[in-house]
Enzyme design. Sequence first.
Site, PDB file in Angstrom:
ATOM      1  CB  ALA A  91      56.181  44.706  10.167  1.00  0.00           C
ATOM      2  CB  ALA A  92      56.481  39.902   7.917  1.00  0.00           C
ATOM      3  CG  ASP A 117      59.488  48.613   8.913  1.00  0.00           C
ATOM      4  OD1 ASP A 117      59.909  49.395   8.050  1.00  0.00           O
ATOM      5  OD2 ASP A 117      60.227  48.079   9.757  1.00  0.00           O
TER       6      ASP A 117
HETATM    7  C1  MEV Z   1      63.075  50.333  10.131  1.00  0.00           C
HETATM    8  O1  MEV Z   1      62.740  49.368   9.145  1.00  0.00           O
HETATM    9  C2  MEV Z   1      63.003  51.696   9.539  1.00  0.00           C
HETATM   10  C3  MEV Z   1      63.311  52.831  10.508  1.00  0.00           C
HETATM   11  O2  MEV Z   1      63.255  54.022   9.731  1.00  0.00           O
HETATM   12  C4  MEV Z   1      62.320  52.901  11.625  1.00  0.00           C
HETATM   13  C5  MEV Z   1      60.931  53.330  11.175  1.00  0.00           C
HETATM   14  O3  MEV Z   1      60.767  53.878  10.095  1.00  0.00           O
HETATM   15  O4  MEV Z   1      59.997  53.151  11.966  1.00  0.00           O
HETATM   16  C6  MEV Z   1      64.700  52.710  11.084  1.00  0.00           C
END
Ligand code: MEV
Length: 320
Positions: free
Chosen positions: A111-112, A155
């Site tokens: 994402a970053a 994220d």
């Molecule tokens: C990933 O950082 C977090 C999860 O909950 C996936 C999401 O929220 O999309 C595992």
Amino acid sequence: MNEFSAVSEATAPGKIILFGEHAVVYGRPAIAAPISQLRAIATVTYSSSNNCYLIAPDLNRHDRLQDLPDDNALAMAARLVLQAAQIDAPPDVTIHVKSQIPIASGMGSGAAIAAAIIRALAQHLNRLDLQNNDMVSALTYEVEKIHHGTPSGIDNTVVAYEQPIYFVRQSPKNQIEPFNVAVPLRFVVADTGVRSSTKVAVGDVRRQYNQQPAQFARIFDECGRIAQAARQAIEAGDTMQAGKLLTENHAWLQKMTVSSPELDHLVDAALQAGALGAKLSGAGRGGNMIALVEEGEMETAVCYALQKAGATATITTILA
Ligand code: MEV
């Protein structure tokens, strides 16, 4: 190149999920925070090569944008900006990407990186309208779908806004609430050194949920309740309660089967060394765990215990 900037640079932070990962995909509340000291950096430089190049030394990539497949995340980030700017032919630029965020470790590196590319390219194109947090978050979300099919949106939101958020996935618009942190919270983040795919972990939880909907809905409810209670504790400055809730959340994540022997080992080591609470953070199965500590002796003891228990790296981040 007159109307475009010669060099544009943008960065985006890593993230940790404090409460509610996985359950957040199913509409339960979650809390996430940026890790500002670990960043992805994208630089867009005008080039005379008549091509748009994407260079990512950490990933061993040096490609022309036009040669990259549709499901390449870096290419998609760039293409989404060009599409939004209604530019058909890619500009003659080199997009250079670097990241300090460990890959596949639950710290939001994908994402970053996407958010940094989006901001830097939008900046290069002098498109202010594509640089605001909402737009960067929305475009990053589209890229996140490559990493796993059903991202909750937490994220991309936390890396685009770069502030702690209380997040609920819902339609038509996600609930995104920055909240007040009454007393700064200190987290040690420790890496198991085990890389793990978010897509696989999220897919496994989905399969189990489909097989046992009632049991998994109950687990998600408990995680949601914990995230809500944690927000209250953090807003009230009740650090002890926040710590207890972290450890409680870890137990529910174990029931979801997203912990691992390495994560459990680090969580136990942190708690035995006196941490106020500890849990895995992110998709699980590997990657990072977090431990809530007080500055001073407790922090030193927890860091030492984590390293002794096999953590490949530890950093401290403060939620303030
Ligand atoms: C990933 O950082 C977090 C999860 O909950 C996936 C999401 O929220 O999309 C595992």
